[in-house]
Design an enzyme around this catalytic site. Structure first.
Site, PDB file in Angstrom:
ATOM      1  N   ASP A 271       1.613 -54.951   7.501  1.00 23.76           N
ATOM      2  CA  ASP A 271       0.223 -55.107   7.055  1.00 23.76           C
ATOM      3  C   ASP A 271       0.176 -56.215   6.008  1.00 23.76           C
ATOM      4  O   ASP A 271       1.220 -56.683   5.524  1.00 23.76           O
ATOM      5  CB  ASP A 271      -0.233 -53.761   6.460  1.00 23.76           C
ATOM      6  CG  ASP A 271      -1.728 -53.723   6.143  1.00 23.76           C
ATOM      7  OD1 ASP A 271      -2.485 -54.551   6.693  1.00 23.76           O
ATOM      8  OD2 ASP A 271      -2.120 -52.863   5.333  1.00 23.76           O
TER       9      ASP A 271
ATOM     10  N   GLU B 207      -1.257 -61.819   6.048  1.00 20.91           N
ATOM     11  CA  GLU B 207      -2.007 -63.068   6.335  1.00 20.91           C
ATOM     12  C   GLU B 207      -1.458 -64.253   5.558  1.00 20.91           C
ATOM     13  O   GLU B 207      -1.548 -65.366   6.093  1.00 20.91           O
ATOM     14  CB  GLU B 207      -3.487 -62.842   6.031  1.00 20.91           C
ATOM     15  CG  GLU B 207      -4.169 -61.870   6.970  1.00 20.91           C
ATOM     16  CD  GLU B 207      -3.690 -60.421   6.817  1.00 20.91           C
ATOM     17  OE1 GLU B 207      -3.305 -60.042   5.698  1.00 20.91           O
ATOM     18  OE2 GLU B 207      -3.679 -59.696   7.812  1.00 20.91           O
TER      19      GLU B 207
ATOM     20  N   ASP C  28      -9.078 -53.989  10.107  1.00 16.43           N
ATOM     21  CA  ASP C  28     -10.044 -53.018   9.591  1.00 16.43           C
ATOM     22  C   ASP C  28     -11.382 -53.109  10.306  1.00 16.43           C
ATOM     23  O   ASP C  28     -12.338 -53.691   9.802  1.00 16.43           O
ATOM     24  CB  ASP C  28     -10.201 -53.206   8.085  1.00 16.43           C
ATOM     25  CG  ASP C  28      -8.881 -52.994   7.361  1.00 16.43           C
ATOM     26  OD1 ASP C  28      -8.004 -52.294   7.920  1.00 16.43           O
ATOM     27  OD2 ASP C  28      -8.714 -53.527   6.251  1.00 16.43           O
TER      28      ASP C  28
HETATM   29  O1  MIG Z   1      -6.129 -52.985   1.805  1.00 17.02           O
HETATM   30  O2  MIG Z   1      -2.228 -49.738   3.877  1.00 17.02           O
HETATM   31  O3  MIG Z   1      -5.570 -52.839   7.709  1.00 17.02           O
HETATM   32  O4  MIG Z   1      -4.738 -50.291   8.377  1.00 17.02           O
HETATM   33  O5  MIG Z   1      -4.458 -48.421   6.290  1.00 17.02           O
HETATM   34  C1  MIG Z   1      -5.813 -51.897   2.606  1.00 17.02           C
HETATM   35  C2  MIG Z   1      -3.568 -49.390   3.708  1.00 17.02           C
HETATM   36  C3  MIG Z   1      -4.409 -52.060   3.126  1.00 17.02           C
HETATM   37  C4  MIG Z   1      -5.112 -52.397   5.410  1.00 17.02           C
HETATM   38  C5  MIG Z   1      -4.799 -52.063   6.834  1.00 17.02           C
HETATM   39  C6  MIG Z   1      -5.037 -50.598   7.056  1.00 17.02           C
HETATM   40  C7  MIG Z   1      -4.174 -49.795   6.131  1.00 17.02           C
HETATM   41  C8  MIG Z   1      -4.459 -50.173   4.669  1.00 17.02           C
HETATM   42  N1  MIG Z   1      -4.272 -51.612   4.488  1.00 17.02           N
END
Ligand code: MIG
Length: 659
Positions: free
Chosen positions: A321, A324, A396
């Site tokens: 996660d 980017e 998201d």
């Molecule tokens: O800013 O890890 O897209 O799937 O549950 C939130 C917490 C950070 C974004 C991900 C989401 C995940 C969440 N993450």
């Protein structure tokens, strides 16, 4: 500029091309050319500007543009302007741009198809007939461009040639295709086990469970919060005994903490500022530093760390996660003059390589997992070729009907851009999901390659087990449909890994010459055979379905329909089988007309059918059903067996002929 020609692939280099992500290209011929040149019947042009350079391609009125990866537009990309800049896009909607993934590749269809790939990880802009009605204008902030052109004539040829260049997809393990559950975040340990039990009690299978960031100790990577997870090894072991695989999340940010082993271990391998100090940015753990995945030595260290992590706790996959990369600051990412170190020791400013950070992170992570077992990596961000290392989910999304309808064109376009293993958070990530929405979401997603329910922290529970009965039953039917089609889905996945052909396809992929298909964003093909037309409107009990040319069998009623036609479908999840299909399911092989299919279980089996016969390249034990046949007897190799309406009970065969 330089033109190189390969086998039905062309490479154009304008200026002194210095791509960071390099692809191997088998060149047969090379020559220099003017900046304006004719290739495959079109005049293309490159031009230097004071901001960088631009590439022009004519755009016809009847021309369709597909691809461009993860974008919040309909599958027809004409009249959109897309920016390539991987961005954490919490709460995105239709037309939000850019999103998490950048794949600067598009397919042009003007009867025949061809593809264009601009290999650059900096902020490219694709203006598809917006600024200039009759031209596509691609701009780069750099003074060079590397463009690959792929010949067709079919869309599938273009996708295949693109994957030939940027890389074939990895093949996920079979269980990846099961029902996956997730939430931000499941804890503590005992509640996780209870959660799986609750699903089981309701007869809802769970194949994969995810642990989100709260399993960690203060969000420190490769650690456990000991109060929530006092014995993670036994948790994983128990879940495995229940048939559930376990995936843990990893973010790129390593907490800046002098007493933290992982922080110390990666010293010397972090992203830097231009004055050679370590770049820092705030993310979940507080102030963080970031492994420089462009540096092969950093990658090796990361692979090794992932390898030890997966081995020690017997994990089954890693979820990437925030890659980017996402940072809590105004630009939402690394400062543009943060510096990376490449394999050749050269330093490069972040701004020119931004879109490839996640690709290299996924490369290193995949390598680490692979050394231990056949698992998988799921990533939010990526660049062209990400399919070699990871499946991708669409970040998201929101629990709304409008946002749900956006997911199909987004995922189908990602599929056309070389990434077959895609899905979205089933039920929607952000906000309240009412039970009807969750049930319809399940139906929409139950035949997508990645099938994972996931939910934001501050939002309602949307797991299937505690839905009101009516909707729970809908979800259970969707899951069981999915599981019964696993042999078909897994064979398609295998085929994708061999040739890059997507598992889910826009109708236009299968029916390239049918103009209607380019405007259909709420139906898709699962492989060549199944047309899926989920109901995506609140309160609706039926919908209009477009059936392209051919003969179609309503999966539920077995009525035959002649395409082209718009029909009203009243089934819970409208599904149509295309005549000329062999479709292996858990219970039987369905034969509907003449076709061929590459079945993959643990080995390849070639199947070929005629209206009244099925041939297998190897002895195969299965039940077989010939749709729309009413034979009483069948010859199975040398034996004659009885059958009713073309249904043949489990037999071993290499050849079945209806008598
Ligand atoms: O800013 O890890 O897209 O799937 O549950 C939130 C917490 C950070 C974004 C991900 C989401 C995940 C969440 N993450």
């Amino acid at each position: 500029m330089i033109v190189s020609r390969g086998d039905r692939v062309w490479k154009l280099e304008f200026g002194e091309a210095k791509p960071v992500v390099r692809f191997e290209f088998k060149e047969q011929q090379r020559f220099s050319s003017e900046n304006k040149l004719e290739i495959l019947g079109e005049t293309l042009e490159f031009r230097a500007t004071h901001e960088g350079c631009v590439f022009f391609k004519p755009l016809g009125l009847r021309e369709h543009i597909l691809g461009l990866g993860e974008k919040a537009y309909p599958i027809e990309r004409k009249r959109t302007r897309c920016v390539m800049w991987n961005t954490d896009s919490y709460g995105y909607g239709w037309e939000s741009d850019p999103l998490y993934v950048s794949i600067p590749f598009f397919i042009s269809v003007n009867k025949d198809a061809k593809g264009f790939f601009v290999n650059s990880c900096s902020k490219l802009t694709f203006d598809i007939g917006v600024g200039e009605y009759d031209r596509i204008v691609v701009s780069s902030p750099e003074d060079w461009m590397e463009v690959y052109i792929f010949e067709g004539p079919r869309i599938s040829d273009v996708v295949e040639r693109f994957c030939e260049l940027v890389g074939k997809p990895f093949l996920p393990p079979k269980w990846f295709f099961g029902h996956q559950i997730s939430r931000y975040s499941y804890f503590p340990q005992n509640t996780v086990l209870e959660l799986v039990e609750e699903h089981k009690k309701e007869g809802i299978p769970v194949d994969v469970l995810y642990l989100d960031i709260d399993y960690m100790d203060g969000y420190r990577l490769f650690t456990w919060d000991k109060s929530r997870f006092p014995d993670p090894k036994s948790l994983v072991q128990k879940l495995h005994q229940m048939g559930v695989k376990v995936v843990t999340i990893l973010d790129p940010g390593i907490k800046l903490d002098q007493n933290y082993e992982v922080f110390k271990k990666f010293l010397g391998f972090y992203v830097e500022n231009c004055d050679s100090t370590i770049y820092t940015g705030r993310v979940w753990p507080g102030m963080c530093v970031f492994p420089d995945f462009f540096n092969p030595k950093a990658r090796e260290l990361w692979s090794k760390t992932v390898e030890e992590w997966v081995r020690e706790y017997d994990l089954d996959g890693v979820w990437l996660d925030m890659n980017e990369p996402s940072v809590f600051n105004e630009s939402k990412s690394f400062s543009e003059d943060a510096v990376h170190t490449l394999g050749n020791g050269k330093k490069v400013s972040h701004v020119f390589v931004h879109n490839a950070y996640a690709l290299y992170e996924a490369m290193a992570t995949f390598e680490g997992v692979k050394r231990v077992k056949e698992g998988f990596v799921l990533t939010r961000s990526g660049y062209a070729g990400i399919q070699r290392f990871a499946a991708v989910w669409s970040g998201d999304n929101t629990s709304s009907w409008e946002n749900m309808r956006l997911q199909l064109p987004l995922l189908l376009s990602l599929s056309l851009s070389g990434v077959p293993f895609v899905g979205c958070d089933v039920g929607g990530f952000i906000g309240r999901s009412d039970p009807e929405l969750v049930a319809r979401f399940y139906e929409m997603c139950c035949l997508l390659p990645l099938f994972r329910n996931h939910k934001d922290k501050k939002a309602n529970d949307q797991e299937a087990y505690n839905l009101p009965s009516r909707y729970k039953e809908m979800v259970k039917r969707a899951i069981s449909l999915r599981l019964s089609l696993l042999p078909y889905i897994y064979s398609l996945a295998y085929q994708a890994s061999k040739r890059g052909h997507p598992v889910i396809r826009p109708l236009a992929y299968e029916f390239q010459d049918d103009e209607n298909c380019y405007q259909i964003n709420d139906e898709y093909m699962l492989g060549p055979s199944l047309l899926v037309a989920p109901i995506l409107e609140k309160g609706a009990q039926k919908r209009e379905v477009y059936l392209p040319r051919g003969t179609w069998l309503d999966w539920w009623t077995e009525d035959e329909q002649q395409g082209e036609a718009w029909v009203t479908a009243t089934q819970e999840l409208p599904l149509f089988l295309r005549k000329g299909s062999i479709l292996p399911t858990e219970q039987k092989i369905v034969v509907y007309g003449s076709s061929s299919f590459l079945l993959y279980q643990d080995k390849e089996v070639e199947l070929r059918s005629e209206e009244n016969a099925l041939y297998s390249s190897q002895p195969l034990e299965a039940s077989v059903e010939f749709k729309k046949a009413n034979a009483k007897r069948a010859k199975v190799d040398e034996n004659v067996v009885g059958c009713e309406n073309g249904k043949i009970e489990k037999v071993r065969f290499t050849r079945i002929i209806l008598l």
